[in-house]
Design a protein around this motif. Structure first.
Motif, PDB file in Angstrom:
ATOM      1  N   ASN A 198       1.080  -1.499  -0.446  1.00 48.21           N
ATOM      2  CA  ASN A 198      -0.109   0.172  -0.029  1.00 48.21           C
ATOM      3  C   ASN A 198       0.353   1.303  -0.111  1.00 48.21           C
ATOM      4  OD1 ASN A 198      -2.887  -0.881   0.245  1.00 48.21           O
ATOM      5  ND2 ASN A 198      -1.942  -1.477   2.214  1.00 48.21           N
ATOM      6  N   GLU A 199       0.819   2.109  -0.535  1.00 47.04           N
ATOM      7  CA  GLU A 199       1.447   3.602  -1.344  1.00 47.04           C
ATOM      8  C   GLU A 199       0.847   4.696  -1.271  1.00 47.04           C
ATOM      9  OE1 GLU A 199       4.764   5.176  -3.828  1.00 47.04           O
ATOM     10  OE2 GLU A 199       4.337   3.536  -4.611  1.00 47.04           O
ATOM     11  N   ARG A 200       0.851   5.456  -0.187  1.00 45.71           N
ATOM     12  CA  ARG A 200       0.152   6.450  -0.768  1.00 45.71           C
ATOM     13  C   ARG A 200       0.965   7.642  -0.604  1.00 45.71           C
ATOM     14  NH1 ARG A 200      -3.363   5.399   4.558  1.00 45.71           N
ATOM     15  NH2 ARG A 200      -3.117   3.111   3.696  1.00 45.71           N
ATOM     16  N   GLN A 250      -6.959   5.998   6.749  1.00 47.95           N
ATOM     17  CA  GLN A 250      -6.238   7.429   6.310  1.00 47.95           C
ATOM     18  C   GLN A 250      -5.865   8.891   7.213  1.00 47.95           C
ATOM     19  OE1 GLN A 250      -5.947   8.003   2.784  1.00 47.95           O
ATOM     20  NE2 GLN A 250      -6.670   5.682   2.324  1.00 47.95           N
ATOM     21  N   PRO A 275      -4.683  -1.444   7.358  1.00 46.45           N
ATOM     22  CA  PRO A 275      -3.849  -0.754   5.920  1.00 46.45           C
ATOM     23  C   PRO A 275      -4.636   0.187   5.645  1.00 46.45           C
ATOM     24  CG  PRO A 275      -4.558  -3.055   5.437  1.00 46.45           C
ATOM     25  CD  PRO A 275      -5.696  -2.904   7.008  1.00 46.45           C
ATOM     26  N   LEU A 276      -5.685   0.056   5.402  1.00 46.91           N
ATOM     27  CA  LEU A 276      -6.287   1.193   4.575  1.00 46.91           C
ATOM     28  C   LEU A 276      -6.537   3.116   5.903  1.00 46.91           C
ATOM     29  CD1 LEU A 276      -9.287  -1.303   3.339  1.00 46.91           C
ATOM     30  CD2 LEU A 276      -7.457  -0.791   2.359  1.00 46.91           C
TER      31      LEU A 276
END
Length: 805
Positions: A526-528, A585, A582-583
């Motif tokens: 997961n990349e943001r 924000q 992991p989600l």
């Protein structure tokens, strides 16, 4: 015609006010041309006897409104000779004195003596300062316990900190942001003794020069680091007990010769603790059962904690304008949690469905090391200030956990034995670089600009095994190797203006974040990437000597830490575990605050915060499996509003009372698992501290606090409070202090919370080991070199760049 008469009358009134009131201004420096703050300026008319006073600001400036006439001026400050000017003629258009220089007092003493002390709690324009070293009750406590007793601050059973009802508070140590996870930070604060703490600063609406992290504001923990020419040594120890014994000892040493300053410190502590916990759940009726069920869980925990903290620092004053520093600090220790109890599952008529005896243990060890370097350079005649900070931290953490459940035979269940173990080796590396520049645009105008880059790399490997047929088998469904990297680049500009009785600050901060979470076990990445602007502004006005107003606004962010992003399961016991998300924000908050001060002793703050995508604790209930999953999730929002009042009063010369009241409303709203969340409640907290100074160096401190019920996500925490008292005797010319303190005398500091979600009503009650008696002793010895005493600069810029902190 009527309009002209009104205008003339208005102009006449304006002229009367203008010429009836004048002003005197000046700037106070010491012999090294550095600004001197907190000096007392007294202006007295020898004929009428009229007298007014004011204190100099952080930049040394002062301004005092007064009627035109002849006055005598006097300036006083501990450690400096008294400054006087006679027969000053102050005209209608005011008088500017320019720079006034104070002369330090020559001292040649064999041993250090305490000449004065700060108030226990001080209120400044942007923060509340709690001077821990002046508190009797703080001796023998950990920093986490001290924060539990700070005005409008609350710490829950897991070490999460909230301030004025708002969670997600950023914690700084000596002005530097902590990048540890909440769990690791709580362990660090629980292992840091009060003897190494100088003060704690509660910053509710930080300016743009601070990191934007922290929706609930900031708490800055200032460590002791007293610098004096010559040498000084402070040795401390404490011993006491609650249900278990507690003891510790440490020292802080400083030596300054010529241009070099060397400092070192070490403390070791042991803290035994025993708690009793009840965890009850009431399930809605299952279609397959004739009646509803309940789970009654009880445990006794022993939690011995061994801590070691050390630091070494070297400073070099290369010239009057150039200084450099290098410092190392380390924290290492062991935390153990031995938990024994039972879990009974019954029908509502108390018929036993399942009965299990539990024996859980968790042994955690940590080793944190930080290396810091800094440089500070003054530029030009106006003393513009350039500073650079560099920091490297390596934190290793290892936890070994075993969970044993012995299920007894019942009419609904055969007997069997469950045995699990978990190993969680993890490490965190941190690199931080920071540049700041302070430019004096004019006599009362400053511009601050800066850049900061940080890089965090965390490696967490959770290895879960289950005992099957006498063999340990890896549980791949719950094991997980998780890597997390986060880069944050930030730039800021901050403008400060002081004009007459006005003080204006306006700033803008830009932060760009790149984060990558890599689940090696499941090959999921997961990349943001996101960037935000964070404006802030503050306007204050001193109406007169008794009344002042301030309004401020800031926008802030709270990023999910890697522990909450990691989806691995951390077992509290066989039936309750924590699972990362992991989600997650980041949450964004907008805060506005209105402050009013009446004199120096009464302060009121009206505040409002609106948070989008708030991260909060949530529950997933699996009634058929008797399992509760705790996690963190984003819900739609959170709003917090309230009023905080702080008042200091001395009824008589030997008695000072400090009182704080906070009334607020928390409102969590949104949904989770298709279930609506609308948790809203008004709450309040009250705190009263009384300090008595008696003859022959005796003093007494009494403190009481109560927190009413309040909301926290899907939970509702019940009210709790405490009363503590302590006595101190100073002997041997005030070099030796002996203190005896009793905390939570009436045993009322217990934690209780409830929730009703997912068809399950859940109650938690923790009987904490909070009633303690502690005896402590502190010895201060030293020798100062004969030289002029120079006032230490306590400005934020200085404290963030000097080594040895």
């Amino acid at each position: 015609m009527l309009l002209r008469l009104k205008l003339c009358a208005l102009l006449l009134l304006f002229s009367t006010v203008l010429f009836g009131q004048s002003k005197i201004e000046g700037i106070i420096h010491n012999e090294e041309n550095s600004a001197v703050s907190q000096a007392t300026i007294i202006l007295k008319n020898p004929l009428s006897g009229d007298e007014k006073s004011v204190s100099s600001k952080d930049d040394g400036s002062f301004s005092l409104g007064i009627k035109p006439g002849r006055y005598d001026l006097k300036i006083t400050l501990l450690g400096y000779s008294e400054f006087q000017m006679k027969d000053l003629d102050i005209p209608n258009n005011g008088l500017k004195l320019g720079i006034l220089q104070l002369t330090a007092i020559f001292q040649n003493i064999e041993e250090i003596q305490v000449k004065g002390e700060r108030k226990l709690i001080e209120r400044k324009s942007d923060r509340m300062v709690i001077n821990i070293e002046n508190s009797i009750l703080a001796e023998g406590m950990t920093v986490l316990e001290i924060l539990q007793r700070a005005p409008a601050v609350k710490v829950d059973d897991e070490g999460n900190i909230s301030m004025r009802g708002k969670s997600d508070v950023a914690v700084l140590i000596n002005g530097k942001l902590s990048y540890l996870s909440p769990k690791d930070l709580a362990t660090l604060l629980k292992g840091t003794q009060s003897s190494s703490i100088k003060s704690i600063e509660l910053i509710t609406n930080p300016s743009a020069k601070y990191d934007a992290q922290g929706m609930g504001g900031m708490i800055n923990i200032v460590m002791k680091n007293e610098k004096k020419a010559g040498y000084n040594l402070s040795v401390n120890s404490f011993a006491g007990a609650g249900r278990k014994e507690r003891y510790g000892a440490g020292f802080i040493f400083n030596s300054q010769i010529n241009k070099w300053n060397f400092s070192a410190g070490y403390d070791r502590g042991y803290r035994g603790e025993r708690e009793y916990r009840n965890f009850d759940r009431f399930f809605e009726k299952n279609p397959n059962d004739n009646q509803a069920r309940k789970s009654m869980q009880y445990s006794q925990t022993d939690e011995p904690l061994e801590t070691n903290n050390a630091k070494i620092g070297i400073d070099f004053q290369a010239s009057e304008k150039l200084s450099m520093g290098l410092a190392w600090s380390g924290s290492f220790g062991t935390y153990k949690n031995f938990n024994n109890g039972y879990n009974n599952i019954l029908f509502l008529n108390d018929e036993m469905i399942s009965n299990s005896l539990t024996d859980n243990s968790n042994v955690s060890k940590w080793n944190n090391n930080s290396l810091m370097a800094n440089i500070q350079q003054s530029l030009g005649k106006k003393e513009h200030l350039f500073s650079a900070d560099f920091e490297y931290m390596n934190a290793d953490y290892k936890a070994d956990q075993e969970l044993k459940s012995d299920f007894q035979k019942t009419a609904h269940q055969p007997s069997f034995f469950s045995h699990r173990k978990n190993k969680t080796p993890s490490s965190t590396k941190l690199y931080v670089g920071k540049l700041d520049y302070l430019h004096h645009l004019g006599e009362h105008q400053n511009l601050e600009v800066g850049w900061k880059s940080s890089f965090v790399k965390a490696d967490n490997n959770a290895i879960n095994d289950t005992l099957r047929n006498g063999q340990w088998v890896n549980d791949k469904s719950t094991s997980n190797h998780f890597l997390y990297e986060e880069k944050i680049h930030a730039a800021y500009a901050n403008y400060l203006l002081e004009a007459n009785d006005w003080n204006i600050t306006a700033g803008l901060r830009f932060e760009a974040t790149n984060a990558i979470g890599n689940q090696l076990t499941n090959a999921v990445v997961n990349e943001r990437n996101y960037s935000h602007l964070f404006p802030n502004a503050s306007v204050s006005r001193k109406i007169n000597d008794m009344h002042s107003l301030q309004v401020s606004y800031s926008r802030r962010i709270n990023r999910p830490d890697y522990e909450n992003l990691n989806p691995f399961r951390y077992y509290v016991d066989a039936f309750v575990f924590f699972e990362g998300n992991p989600l997650l924000q980041p949450e964004l908050a907008n805060s506005i605050e209105l402050n009013y001060s009446f004199g120096r002793n009464l302060h009121a703050s009206f505040y409002y915060t609106d948070v989008k995508d708030v991260m909060t604790s949530v529950l997933t209930q699996l009634p058929e499996q008797n399992v509760t999953i705790r996690s963190i999730a984003n819900i739609e929002g959170f709003r917090n509003k309230g009023l905080n009042i702080n008042h200091t009063y001395s009824p008589v010369s030997f008695w000072t009372t400090i009182n704080n009241g906070n009334v607020f409303e928390n409102h969590y709203f949104g949904s989770f698992n298709n279930e609506k969340i609308d948790n809203r409640e008004w709450s309040y907290s009250l705190q009263s501290t009384h300090v008595f100074k008696f003859p022959k160096s005796w003093s007494f401190e009494l403190n009481g606090q109560y927190n009413s019920p309040q909301t926290d996500g899907v939970f509702r925490q019940k009210g709790r409070g405490f009363v503590s008292a302590g006595v101190m005797k100073s002997v041997w010319n005030d070099k030796l202090s002996l203190k005896l303190a009793a905390n939570d005398i009436f045993k009322t500091m217990n934690y209780q919370a409830e929730s009703h979600i997912g068809g399950v009503r859940m109650n938690q009650k923790f009987n904490l080991d909070s009633r303690t008696i502690l005896f402590s002793a502190t010895l201060k010895i030293g020798k100062e070199i004969s030289k002029k005493v120079r006032k230490q600069d306590t400005s934020d810029e200085q404290s963030r760049v000097r080594g040895g902190n």
